[in-house]
Design an enzyme around this catalytic site. Structure first.
Site, PDB file in Angstrom:
ATOM      1  N   ASN A 171     -50.511  -5.774  12.230  1.00  0.00           N
ATOM      2  CA  ASN A 171     -49.772  -5.251  13.382  1.00  0.00           C
ATOM      3  C   ASN A 171     -50.486  -5.512  14.702  1.00  0.00           C
ATOM      4  OD1 ASN A 171     -47.211  -3.878  12.979  1.00  0.00           O
ATOM      5  ND2 ASN A 171     -48.340  -2.818  11.369  1.00  0.00           N
ATOM      6  N   LYS A 173     -41.884  -5.557   3.224  1.00  0.00           N
ATOM      7  CA  LYS A 173     -41.404  -4.564   4.189  1.00  0.00           C
ATOM      8  C   LYS A 173     -39.955  -4.884   4.514  1.00  0.00           C
ATOM      9  CE  LYS A 173     -45.480  -3.070   6.733  1.00  0.00           C
ATOM     10  NZ  LYS A 173     -46.142  -3.085   8.052  1.00  0.00           N
ATOM     11  N   GLU A 188     -49.862  -0.398   3.024  1.00  0.00           N
ATOM     12  CA  GLU A 188     -50.461  -0.161   4.348  1.00  0.00           C
ATOM     13  C   GLU A 188     -51.213   1.160   4.455  1.00  0.00           C
ATOM     14  OE1 GLU A 188     -48.228  -1.847   7.663  1.00  0.00           O
ATOM     15  OE2 GLU A 188     -49.024  -0.260   8.939  1.00  0.00           O
ATOM     16  N   HIS A 192     -43.796  -3.560  20.083  1.00  0.00           N
ATOM     17  CA  HIS A 192     -42.619  -2.780  19.679  1.00  0.00           C
ATOM     18  C   HIS A 192     -42.113  -1.924  20.838  1.00  0.00           C
ATOM     19  CE1 HIS A 192     -43.480  -2.965  15.044  1.00  0.00           C
ATOM     20  NE2 HIS A 192     -42.907  -4.045  15.500  1.00  0.00           N
ATOM     21  N   ARG A 211     -30.318   2.149  -6.303  1.00  0.00           N
ATOM     22  CA  ARG A 211     -31.771   2.456  -6.361  1.00  0.00           C
ATOM     23  C   ARG A 211     -32.651   1.217  -6.589  1.00  0.00           C
ATOM     24  NH1 ARG A 211     -29.592   6.778  -9.254  1.00  0.00           N
ATOM     25  NH2 ARG A 211     -29.459   8.631  -7.940  1.00  0.00           N
ATOM     26  N   HIS A 252     -48.614  -5.479  17.945  1.00  0.00           N
ATOM     27  CA  HIS A 252     -47.276  -4.945  17.679  1.00  0.00           C
ATOM     28  C   HIS A 252     -47.059  -3.548  18.262  1.00  0.00           C
ATOM     29  CE1 HIS A 252     -47.133  -8.369  15.060  1.00  0.00           C
ATOM     30  NE2 HIS A 252     -45.955  -8.065  14.557  1.00  0.00           N
ATOM     31  N   ARG A 297     -53.786  -3.605   5.714  1.00  0.00           N
ATOM     32  CA  ARG A 297     -52.487  -4.213   6.089  1.00  0.00           C
ATOM     33  C   ARG A 297     -52.101  -3.885   7.529  1.00  0.00           C
ATOM     34  NH1 ARG A 297     -46.874  -5.078   2.698  1.00  0.00           N
ATOM     35  NH2 ARG A 297     -45.795  -6.013   4.448  1.00  0.00           N
ATOM     36  N   GLU A 309     -46.638 -15.002  15.565  1.00  0.00           N
ATOM     37  CA  GLU A 309     -47.163 -14.396  14.332  1.00  0.00           C
ATOM     38  C   GLU A 309     -48.191 -15.329  13.674  1.00  0.00           C
ATOM     39  OE1 GLU A 309     -46.482 -11.281  13.782  1.00  0.00           O
ATOM     40  OE2 GLU A 309     -44.392 -10.831  14.225  1.00  0.00           O
ATOM     41  N   HIS A 351     -38.645 -10.608  19.245  1.00  0.00           N
ATOM     42  CA  HIS A 351     -39.766  -9.890  18.634  1.00  0.00           C
ATOM     43  C   HIS A 351     -41.089 -10.652  18.881  1.00  0.00           C
ATOM     44  CE1 HIS A 351     -42.026  -7.536  15.726  1.00  0.00           C
ATOM     45  NE2 HIS A 351     -42.392  -8.650  15.140  1.00  0.00           N
ATOM     46  N   LYS A 410     -51.413 -13.731   4.707  1.00  0.00           N
ATOM     47  CA  LYS A 410     -50.561 -12.559   4.481  1.00  0.00           C
ATOM     48  C   LYS A 410     -50.623 -12.138   3.013  1.00  0.00           C
ATOM     49  CE  LYS A 410     -46.768  -9.846   5.594  1.00  0.00           C
ATOM     50  NZ  LYS A 410     -45.652  -9.537   6.432  1.00  0.00           N
TER      51      LYS A 410
HETATM   52  P1  NAD Z   1     -33.912 -13.507  13.843  1.00  0.00           P
HETATM   53  O1  NAD Z   1     -33.702 -13.128  12.448  1.00  0.00           O
HETATM   54  O2  NAD Z   1     -33.067 -12.884  14.876  1.00  0.00           O
HETATM   55  O3  NAD Z   1     -33.787 -15.092  13.925  1.00  0.00           O
HETATM   56  C1  NAD Z   1     -33.950 -15.717  15.151  1.00  0.00           C
HETATM   57  C2  NAD Z   1     -32.723 -16.531  15.562  1.00  0.00           C
HETATM   58  O4  NAD Z   1     -32.775 -17.799  14.918  1.00  0.00           O
HETATM   59  C3  NAD Z   1     -31.399 -15.927  15.171  1.00  0.00           C
HETATM   60  O5  NAD Z   1     -30.450 -16.208  16.164  1.00  0.00           O
HETATM   61  C4  NAD Z   1     -31.050 -16.648  13.883  1.00  0.00           C
HETATM   62  O6  NAD Z   1     -29.670 -16.672  13.601  1.00  0.00           O
HETATM   63  C5  NAD Z   1     -31.572 -18.022  14.185  1.00  0.00           C
HETATM   64  N1  NAD Z   1     -31.959 -18.844  13.060  1.00  0.00           N
HETATM   65  C6  NAD Z   1     -32.703 -18.472  11.991  1.00  0.00           C
HETATM   66  N2  NAD Z   1     -32.965 -19.551  11.231  1.00  0.00           N
HETATM   67  C7  NAD Z   1     -32.378 -20.611  11.826  1.00  0.00           C
HETATM   68  C8  NAD Z   1     -32.308 -21.997  11.533  1.00  0.00           C
HETATM   69  N3  NAD Z   1     -32.969 -22.536  10.494  1.00  0.00           N
HETATM   70  N4  NAD Z   1     -31.595 -22.793  12.342  1.00  0.00           N
HETATM   71  C9  NAD Z   1     -30.958 -22.266  13.446  1.00  0.00           C
HETATM   72  N5  NAD Z   1     -31.015 -20.979  13.785  1.00  0.00           N
HETATM   73  C10 NAD Z   1     -31.720 -20.160  12.988  1.00  0.00           C
HETATM   74  O7  NAD Z   1     -35.423 -13.247  14.300  1.00  0.00           O
HETATM   75  P2  NAD Z   1     -36.814 -13.597  13.606  1.00  0.00           P
HETATM   76  O8  NAD Z   1     -37.727 -13.945  14.719  1.00  0.00           O
HETATM   77  O9  NAD Z   1     -36.662 -14.535  12.489  1.00  0.00           O
HETATM   78  O10 NAD Z   1     -37.261 -12.197  12.993  1.00  0.00           O
HETATM   79  C11 NAD Z   1     -37.517 -11.080  13.807  1.00  0.00           C
HETATM   80  C12 NAD Z   1     -37.310  -9.847  12.984  1.00  0.00           C
HETATM   81  O11 NAD Z   1     -38.243  -9.819  11.915  1.00  0.00           O
HETATM   82  C13 NAD Z   1     -37.515  -8.563  13.763  1.00  0.00           C
HETATM   83  O12 NAD Z   1     -36.469  -7.669  13.462  1.00  0.00           O
HETATM   84  C14 NAD Z   1     -38.819  -8.037  13.249  1.00  0.00           C
HETATM   85  O13 NAD Z   1     -38.901  -6.648  13.309  1.00  0.00           O
HETATM   86  C15 NAD Z   1     -38.811  -8.525  11.838  1.00  0.00           C
HETATM   87  N6  NAD Z   1     -40.138  -8.643  11.221  1.00  0.00           N
HETATM   88  C16 NAD Z   1     -40.300  -8.090  10.000  1.00  0.00           C
HETATM   89  C17 NAD Z   1     -41.515  -8.207   9.356  1.00  0.00           C
HETATM   90  C18 NAD Z   1     -41.684  -7.662   7.970  1.00  0.00           C
HETATM   91  O14 NAD Z   1     -42.807  -7.644   7.476  1.00  0.00           O
HETATM   92  N7  NAD Z   1     -40.635  -7.266   7.312  1.00  0.00           N
HETATM   93  C19 NAD Z   1     -42.567  -8.905   9.964  1.00  0.00           C
HETATM   94  C20 NAD Z   1     -42.359  -9.468  11.218  1.00  0.00           C
HETATM   95  C21 NAD Z   1     -41.123  -9.347  11.847  1.00  0.00           C
HETATM   96  N1  GLY Z   2     -45.669  -7.690   9.672  1.00  0.00           N
HETATM   97  C1  GLY Z   2     -46.488  -6.616   9.257  1.00  0.00           C
HETATM   98  C2  GLY Z   2     -46.576  -6.424   7.790  1.00  0.00           C
HETATM   99  O1  GLY Z   2     -45.948  -7.099   7.015  1.00  0.00           O
HETATM  100  O2  GLY Z   2     -47.296  -5.573   7.356  1.00  0.00           O
END
Ligand code: NAD
Ligand code: GLY
Length: 363
Positions: free
Chosen positions: A245, A143, A237, A252, A121, A248, A241, A185, A265, A227
Site C-alpha cells: 500500500n 483482494k 495483511e 486513496h 458463499r 495508497h 502485505r 504499481e 487509481h 507480489k
Molecule cells: P480499470 O479497470 O478501470 O481499467 C482501466 C481502463 O482500461 C478501463 O476503461 C478499462 O475498460 C480499460 N481497459 C482495460 N483493459 C483494456 C485493454 N486491454 N484494452 C483497452 N482498454 C482496456 O482500472 P485499472 O487501473 O485496471 O484498475 C484500477 C482498480 O483496481 C481500482 O478500482 C483499484 O482500487 C483496484 N486495485 C485493486 C487491487 C487489488 O489488490 N485487488 C490492487 C490495485 C488496484
Molecule cells: N494492492 C494491495 C494488495 O494487494 O495488498
C-alpha cells in the site's frame, strides 16, 4: 511462443495457484486447462468485451458460457452495479459448481472477484486481467471488493482465484494514460522491495512507455514475483502485505475526494508515492537524492507528482483516518528507509504529516 510463457506459483497451501504470463495466453489451451467447471460466467465491461470476449468464449470449448457486461469505470465499482453480476448468475441458474472469469482491468477484477466470493458463499474464480495495473497487481493476491461513497474498497472479501492468466498481447489496445497508471504499481514494487528492479526501471521507463514487449514482459514478471512472495508471506495483511500500500493512503484520499474516476487509481498512487517519499525525507529516513530519484521516475512515467490543488490538508487527513490500516484510531503509513526498503509506521509527528500534505498541495 512456448519459450516466452512464464509461470509463477503463488504458494498458499490449498489455495495455491499459478500466474501464467505470455503473449496469446487467452488464445491457447491455458483457458480450458484452468477452468474445469461446465458453467462459466464471464464478467467484463463495455470497453473490453467487444475486444476480447469472443476469443475467450471460443477458448472455452463446449462449456455453457454466459456473460455480464458492466459499464466501464471506477464510478461503477459499487454495490448497486455488483448486483447485476448476481442477477446474471441467478438468471442463468448457476450453482456452486460454476466459475466466474474476470475479463478486464482492476475494476472488473475486483467486482467479479467479490461476486465470486459471495455468490452462494463462494464459487471458483479465474482472473484474466487486461490492463497493466490489473496484470501486475489487482488480479494477484485475492483482494476483491467495491467502493463505498465514503471510502475506497470499503466492502470486500479475500477470495483467491484458481489461476491468473496474463495475456501480454492485450496491452496493445490499452490507452496510454492507463499504461502510465499501471506503471505506478510497477514502480511501487521497486520502492518497497527491490532496489535493483528500481534501477532497471530507471533504465527502461521509456521502453515501457513505448510498449517494448520484452521490457513489459520483464516488468510484469518481476512485479508478479514480488507480489506472489509478499502475499504468500501474509495473505490476509496482518503485516508485510501492508507494504503493497505504499503511496495508497495518500492516493486513496485523493481518489475519493476527486470523485471516483476523475483521477485514475494509478495516478493517485503516483502522487501518493511522491508524498510518501517527501515524508520519508522529512523524517530523515531517506536522503534528498533518493527522494529526487523516486519523484523523477514517477514523473518520467507521466504520472502526477503532486496532489490536486483544489483539495485541503484537512480533507486529506480526514479521509486518511478512514484507511483500512488505521489501528486503535492511529493512522499507519508506509514509508521508506531506503529505495527497496519500506516499513509500516505510526511513529510520526502529526505536524510532519501536515507539512507533507501542505507542500504537495502548493500550487
Ligand atoms: P480499470 O479497470 O478501470 O481499467 C482501466 C481502463 O482500461 C478501463 O476503461 C478499462 O475498460 C480499460 N481497459 C482495460 N483493459 C483494456 C485493454 N486491454 N484494452 C483497452 N482498454 C482496456 O482500472 P485499472 O487501473 O485496471 O484498475 C484500477 C482498480 O483496481 C481500482 O478500482 C483499484 O482500487 C483496484 N486495485 C485493486 C487491487 C487489488 O489488490 N485487488 C490492487 C490495485 C488496484
Ligand atoms: N494492492 C494491495 C494488495 O494487494 O495488498
Amino acid at each position: 511462443m512456448t519459450d516466452s510463457i512464464n509461470t509463477i506459483h503463488i504458494d498458499l497451501g490449498e489455495r495455491s495457484y499459478p500466474i501464467i504470463i505470455g503473449p496469446g495466453i487467452t488464445r491457447n489451451e491455458s483457458l480450458e486447462r484452468h477452468i474445469s467447471q461446465r458453467n462459466v460466467l464471464v464478467v467484463s465491461n463495455e470497453t473490453v468485451a467487444p475486444l476480447y470476449l469472443e476469443q475467450i468464449v471460443n477458448g472455452l470449448g463446449n462449456r455453457l458460457v454466459e456473460s455480464v457486461i458492466l459499464p466501464d469505470g471506477e464510478a461503477y465499482k459499487n454495490l448497486d452495479v455488483l448486483n447485476r453480476i448476481f442477477d446474471g448468475m441467478i438468471e442463468a441458474g448457476f450453482g456452486r459448481d460454476c466459475c466466474v472469469v474476470a475479463l478486464g482491468g482492476g475494476v472488473v477484477g475486483d467486482m467479479a472477484g467479490f461476486a465470486a466470493a459471495a455468490y452462494q458463499r463462494g464459487v471458483a474464480l479465474v482472473q484474466v486481467p487486461t490492463s497493466l495495473l490489473a496484470q501486475v497487481d489487482s488480479s494477484v493476491g485475492g483482494k476483491t471488493g467495491v467502493n463505498h461513497a465514503m471510502g475506497k474498497n470499503m466492502i470486500g472479501a479475500f477470495h483467491q482465484p484458481e489461476a491468473v492468466l496474463i495475456d501480454t498481447d492485450v496491452l496493445t489496445t490499452l490507452a496510454q494514460r492507463e499504461l502510465s497508471a499501471g506503471l505506478a504499481e510497477v514502480i511501487k514494487y521497486g520502492f518497497i522491495r527491490d532496489a535493483e528492479f528500481f534501477t532497471w526501471l530507471e533504465q527502461h521507463i521509456d521502453a515501457l512507455l513505448e510498449r517494448d514487449t520484452d521490457a513489459l514482459a520483464h516488468a510484469i514478471r518481476r512485479s508478479c514475483e514480488i507480489k506472489a512472495e509478499v502475499v504468500a508471506a501474509d495473505e490476509r495483511e496482518h503485516g508485510v502485505r501492508a507494504l503493497l500500500n505504499f503511496g495508497h493512503t495518500f492516493g486513496h484520499a485523493i481518489e475519493n475526494l476527486q470523485g471516483y474516476g476523475n483521477w485514475l487509481h494509478g495516478e493517485a498512487v503516483g502522487a501518493g508515492m511522491c508524498m510518501a517519499l517527501d515524508m520519508s525525507a522529512r523524517m530523515g529516513w531517506i536522503d534528498e537524492q533518493a527522494k529526487q530519484r523516486g519523484i523523477s521516475l514517477i514523473e518520467r512515467a507521466h504520472l502526477p507528482t503532486r496532489a490536486p490543488a483544489n483539495l485541503t490538508t484537512a480533507q486529506i487527513i480526514e479521509l486518511m483516518g478512514r484507511d483500512k490500516k488505521v489501528m486503535d484510531g492511529q493512522v499507519r503509513l508506509i514509508l521508506l528507509k531506503a529505495i527497496g526498503q519500506a516499513v509500516i509506521t505510526a511513529e510520526f509527528e502529526q505536524h510532519v504529516l501536515e507539512t507533507t500534505i501542505n507542500s504537495a498541495l502548493d500550487a
